[in-house]
Every structure is written in structure tokens, then in C-alpha cells.
Design a protein around this motif. Structure first.
Motif, short mmCIF file in Angstrom:
data_model
loop_
_atom_site.label_atom_id
_atom_site.label_comp_id
_atom_site.label_asym_id
_atom_site.label_seq_id
_atom_site.Cartn_x
_atom_site.Cartn_y
_atom_site.Cartn_z
N THR A 1 0.81 -1.21 0.00
CA THR A 1 0.00 0.00 0.00
C THR A 1 0.85 1.27 0.00
O THR A 1 0.37 2.31 -0.40
N GLU A 2 2.11 1.18 0.46
CA GLU A 2 2.97 2.36 0.45
C GLU A 2 3.21 2.83 -0.97
O GLU A 2 3.23 4.04 -1.23
N LYS A 4 1.20 2.41 -3.52
CA LYS A 4 -0.06 3.01 -3.96
C LYS A 4 -0.20 4.42 -3.41
O LYS A 4 -0.57 5.35 -4.13
N GLU A 5 0.10 4.62 -2.13
CA GLU A 5 -0.01 5.95 -1.52
C GLU A 5 0.99 6.90 -2.15
O GLU A 5 0.71 8.09 -2.30
N VAL A 8 -0.49 8.17 -5.22
CA VAL A 8 -1.49 9.20 -4.91
C VAL A 8 -0.78 10.53 -4.66
O VAL A 8 -1.20 11.57 -5.17
N LEU A 9 0.32 10.50 -3.90
CA LEU A 9 1.08 11.71 -3.62
C LEU A 9 1.59 12.34 -4.92
O LEU A 9 1.46 13.54 -5.13
N ARG A 22 -5.54 14.55 -0.44
CA ARG A 22 -5.38 14.12 0.95
C ARG A 22 -4.02 14.53 1.53
O ARG A 22 -3.89 14.70 2.72
N TYR A 23 -2.99 14.63 0.67
CA TYR A 23 -1.64 14.87 1.16
C TYR A 23 -1.08 16.24 0.78
O TYR A 23 -0.25 16.78 1.49
#
Length: 75
Positions: A1-2, A4-5, A8-9, A22-23
Motif C-alpha cells: 500500500t505504500e 499506492k499511496e 497518490v502523492l 489528501r496529502y
């Protein structure tokens, strides 16, 4: 998941003004403070620091940038 995150970043960095981010948040201010309960590693202009708070301020006209001619610039 890191991973994936991280994706997103990266996506949010390409669209910093999106309200659903979100970030990454876009703000304009003259100064700001970052605080953490645990020390954070930050590299400030080549100087490694480990602190629980950092104060930043922007001095108008003090940073020079070299941009391509097609770069959008507002003055």
C-alpha cells in the motif's frame, strides 16, 4: 500500500489545487510553522536538521528562478 499511496502523492503534486487532495494542500502565506511530536529529519539548503518544529518565512523578491519562456508567470 505504500507504493499506492506514493502514487497518490505524485498525482496530487501534479494537481496541487484540487480540493479532494489528501496529502498536498496549496496555500499562500508569508510564514508558517511545522510541528511534530517526534523529531523530523529535514534538509534545509544542504544543512541536515532534526527538530520537532521548523519556522519558515518568505522574503519577497529574494528567490531568483530561471524558467522557460512558455512558463506561466504572474507578478
Amino acid at each position: 500500500t505504500e507504493v499506492k499511496e506514493f502514487g497518490v502523492l505524485l498525482s496530487e503534486l501534479m494537481n496541487v489545487g484540487a480540493e479532494e487532495n489528501r496529502y498536498v494542500l496549496y496555500r499562500q502565506m508569508k510564514s508558517f510553522r511545522i510541528e511534530s511530536e517526534i523529531p523530523v529529519h529535514v534538509n534545509l539548503d544542504g544543512e541536515p536538521r532534526m527538530e520537532t518544529s521548523f519556522d519558515f518565512s518568505v522574503l519577497p523578491g529574494r528567490l531568483s528562478f530561471i524558467l522557460p519562456p512558455e512558463a506561466p508567470v504572474s507578478t
